[in-house]
Design a protein around this motif. Sequence first.
Motif, mmCIF file in Angstrom:
data_model
loop_
_atom_site.group_PDB
_atom_site.id
_atom_site.type_symbol
_atom_site.label_atom_id
_atom_site.label_comp_id
_atom_site.label_asym_id
_atom_site.label_seq_id
_atom_site.Cartn_x
_atom_site.Cartn_y
_atom_site.Cartn_z
ATOM 1 N N GLU A 119 0.835 -1.213 0.000
ATOM 2 C CA GLU A 119 0.000 0.000 0.000
ATOM 3 C C GLU A 119 0.862 1.252 0.000
ATOM 4 O OE1 GLU A 119 -3.500 0.710 0.546
ATOM 5 O OE2 GLU A 119 -3.945 -1.336 -0.073
ATOM 6 N N LEU A 120 2.076 1.138 0.534
ATOM 7 C CA LEU A 120 2.905 2.325 0.749
ATOM 8 C C LEU A 120 3.950 2.555 -0.332
ATOM 9 C CD1 LEU A 120 3.662 1.968 4.591
ATOM 10 C CD2 LEU A 120 1.683 3.038 3.500
ATOM 11 N N LYS A 121 4.540 1.474 -0.854
ATOM 12 C CA LYS A 121 5.769 1.640 -1.635
ATOM 13 C C LYS A 121 5.571 2.424 -2.930
ATOM 14 C CE LYS A 121 5.613 -2.944 -3.866
ATOM 15 N NZ LYS A 121 6.324 -4.226 -3.986
ATOM 16 N N TYR A 122 4.352 2.427 -3.471
ATOM 17 C CA TYR A 122 4.096 3.191 -4.693
ATOM 18 C C TYR A 122 3.637 4.622 -4.392
ATOM 19 C CZ TYR A 122 4.187 -1.512 -6.675
ATOM 20 O OH TYR A 122 4.554 -2.786 -7.025
ATOM 21 N N LYS A 123 3.396 4.921 -3.113
ATOM 22 C CA LYS A 123 2.866 6.236 -2.756
ATOM 23 C C LYS A 123 3.841 7.102 -1.963
ATOM 24 C CE LYS A 123 -0.609 7.524 -3.571
ATOM 25 N NZ LYS A 123 -1.948 7.441 -2.971
ATOM 26 N N ALA A 124 4.774 6.469 -1.249
ATOM 27 C CA ALA A 124 5.585 7.284 -0.342
ATOM 28 C C ALA A 124 6.890 6.596 0.033
ATOM 29 C CB ALA A 124 4.792 7.596 0.933
ATOM 30 N N GLU A 125 7.871 7.428 0.325
ATOM 31 C CA GLU A 125 9.073 6.965 1.008
ATOM 32 C C GLU A 125 8.753 6.926 2.496
ATOM 33 O OE1 GLU A 125 13.533 8.749 2.069
ATOM 34 O OE2 GLU A 125 12.007 9.999 1.105
ATOM 35 N N VAL A 126 9.082 5.834 3.153
ATOM 36 C CA VAL A 126 8.825 5.711 4.586
ATOM 37 C C VAL A 126 10.112 6.024 5.339
ATOM 38 C CG1 VAL A 126 8.161 4.171 6.470
ATOM 39 C CG2 VAL A 126 7.002 4.001 4.249
ATOM 40 N N VAL A 127 10.042 7.019 6.220
ATOM 41 C CA VAL A 127 11.202 7.455 7.005
ATOM 42 C C VAL A 127 10.956 7.081 8.462
ATOM 43 C CG1 VAL A 127 12.590 9.427 7.739
ATOM 44 C CG2 VAL A 127 11.646 9.368 5.419
ATOM 45 N N ARG A 128 11.903 6.372 9.050
ATOM 46 C CA ARG A 128 11.812 5.994 10.457
ATOM 47 C C ARG A 128 12.684 6.929 11.284
ATOM 48 N NH1 ARG A 128 11.844 1.714 7.154
ATOM 49 N NH2 ARG A 128 10.598 -0.176 7.581
ATOM 50 N N GLU A 129 12.088 7.544 12.287
ATOM 51 C CA GLU A 129 12.835 8.357 13.248
ATOM 52 C C GLU A 129 12.520 7.803 14.638
ATOM 53 O OE1 GLU A 129 11.924 12.493 12.641
ATOM 54 O OE2 GLU A 129 12.692 12.496 10.581
ATOM 55 N N PHE A 130 13.144 6.678 14.949
ATOM 56 C CA PHE A 130 12.841 5.956 16.181
ATOM 57 C C PHE A 130 13.743 6.411 17.320
ATOM 58 C CE2 PHE A 130 11.217 1.843 13.921
ATOM 59 C CZ PHE A 130 10.106 2.556 13.483
ATOM 60 N N GLY A 131 13.121 6.681 18.457
ATOM 61 C CA GLY A 131 13.872 6.962 19.668
ATOM 62 C C GLY A 131 14.033 5.694 20.490
ATOM 63 N N GLU A 132 14.661 5.845 21.657
ATOM 64 C CA GLU A 132 14.805 4.711 22.572
ATOM 65 C C GLU A 132 13.500 4.551 23.353
ATOM 66 O OE1 GLU A 132 17.338 2.566 23.147
ATOM 67 O OE2 GLU A 132 18.486 3.408 21.476
ATOM 68 N N LEU A 133 12.920 3.349 23.269
ATOM 69 C CA LEU A 133 11.646 3.095 23.966
ATOM 70 C C LEU A 133 11.770 1.892 24.889
ATOM 71 C CD1 LEU A 133 8.887 3.430 21.193
ATOM 72 C CD2 LEU A 133 9.739 5.187 22.758
ATOM 73 N N PRO A 134 11.133 1.962 26.064
ATOM 74 C CA PRO A 134 11.000 0.759 26.894
ATOM 75 C C PRO A 134 9.871 -0.095 26.326
ATOM 76 C CG PRO A 134 9.831 2.564 27.918
ATOM 77 C CD PRO A 134 10.469 3.135 26.673
ATOM 78 N N GLU A 135 9.722 -1.314 26.831
ATOM 79 C CA GLU A 135 8.546 -2.098 26.478
ATOM 80 C C GLU A 135 7.305 -1.418 27.061
ATOM 81 O OE1 GLU A 135 9.173 -6.212 27.653
ATOM 82 O OE2 GLU A 135 9.779 -6.637 25.584
ATOM 83 N N VAL A 136 6.214 -1.510 26.332
ATOM 84 C CA VAL A 136 4.980 -0.815 26.710
ATOM 85 C C VAL A 136 3.910 -1.849 27.019
ATOM 86 C CG1 VAL A 136 3.155 0.743 25.921
ATOM 87 C CG2 VAL A 136 5.563 1.191 25.316
ATOM 88 N N GLU A 137 3.217 -1.651 28.133
ATOM 89 C CA GLU A 137 2.139 -2.564 28.524
ATOM 90 C C GLU A 137 0.906 -2.256 27.674
ATOM 91 O OE1 GLU A 137 1.192 -4.455 32.842
ATOM 92 O OE2 GLU A 137 1.231 -2.282 32.703
ATOM 93 N N CYS A 138 0.594 -3.191 26.759
ATOM 94 C CA CYS A 138 -0.491 -2.924 25.811
ATOM 95 C C CYS A 138 -0.965 -4.241 25.213
ATOM 96 C CB CYS A 138 -0.013 -1.987 24.695
ATOM 97 S SG CYS A 138 1.318 -2.686 23.690
ATOM 98 N N ILE A 139 -2.018 -4.137 24.406
ATOM 99 C CA ILE A 139 -2.433 -5.255 23.553
ATOM 100 C C ILE A 139 -1.824 -4.954 22.193
ATOM 101 C CG2 ILE A 139 -4.379 -6.547 22.595
ATOM 102 C CD1 ILE A 139 -6.067 -5.498 24.939
ATOM 103 N N ILE A 140 -0.672 -5.520 21.909
ATOM 104 C CA ILE A 140 0.134 -5.076 20.773
ATOM 105 C C ILE A 140 -0.582 -5.255 19.436
ATOM 106 C CG2 ILE A 140 1.358 -7.266 20.534
ATOM 107 C CD1 ILE A 140 2.767 -3.678 19.972
ATOM 108 N N SER A 141 -1.406 -6.302 19.302
ATOM 109 C CA SER A 141 -2.111 -6.484 18.026
ATOM 110 C C SER A 141 -3.065 -5.320 17.761
ATOM 111 C CB SER A 141 -2.868 -7.810 18.009
ATOM 112 O OG SER A 141 -3.869 -7.835 18.998
#
Length: 281
Positions: free
Chosen positions: A149-171
């Motif tokens: 869905e993305l590769k023909y529409k946009a360049e995807v840029v990741r700007e990731f910081g340092e994150l701890p694990e997060v308590e969540c329902i990951i799905s």
Amino acid sequence: MSNAPTPQSDQELLNARLEQANQQLLQSEKLAAIGQLAAGVAHEINNPVGYVYSNLQTLDTYLNDLFRLTEAVDSARSLDDLRLIKQNIDYEYLRDDLRDLLAESREGIERVKTIIAAMKDFSHIEEEEFKPADIHRGIETTLNVVNNELKYKAEVVREFGELPEVECIISQINQVVMNLLVNAAHAIESFGRITIRTRQQGDTVIIEVQDTGKGISPEHRHRIFEPFFTTKPVGKGTGLGLSLSFNIIEKHQGSLDVDSTPGEGTCFRLTLPITQPDLNE
């Protein structure tokens, strides 16, 4: 002694039914989204499978040539005859191309494995338990699922910081990120950029999905989280993606905000607590 239900029990029953209806709606929307992505995922799998199949046909030809050489060892009258066969099959080229062919095929199979693993991770619709999770892994899983869905529409840029694990329902968080990414791609009319940022801020983590699309008009901005509201053409959207995303983030005791400038783009900001207060009291 009366067995009539109390107002409180009626309210609890209503709340339980509403929660059940919300979960069914959530799962239906997730399955609908996966259905919409299925053609793209099939294309993503078909590409590497296609060149692996082509490589196997080439490998069959190469093996026949190599068998001619090895079988001639017993029947050749002289070393010169063997050298002639080796020259005729272009042994030096065959040897080098075999290495490239195997490396390319291995890369193709790894790509298929990655896509299948991403779909498996993404489609855990029954998961309802809050657990510590790696947000970056979830984002990468989602990017693999929506890549077509993305590769023909946009360049995807990741700007990731340092994150701890997060308590969540990951799905469910993956589903929110998927909705934001697909919406970002649809907002870009030709080819643009989608930036995914993450950072820790105090006892929360922040995920931003920013696009260089057409933006959201002021008259629509206050309605984007309403159920069934969509500006997409008929048949192109259910109008539930952002509404359900908002509900998921509320369930996680976080927030989902938007900044948008028409003609310049939109940034959705997802804020999540690192730990769920109610679970740790």
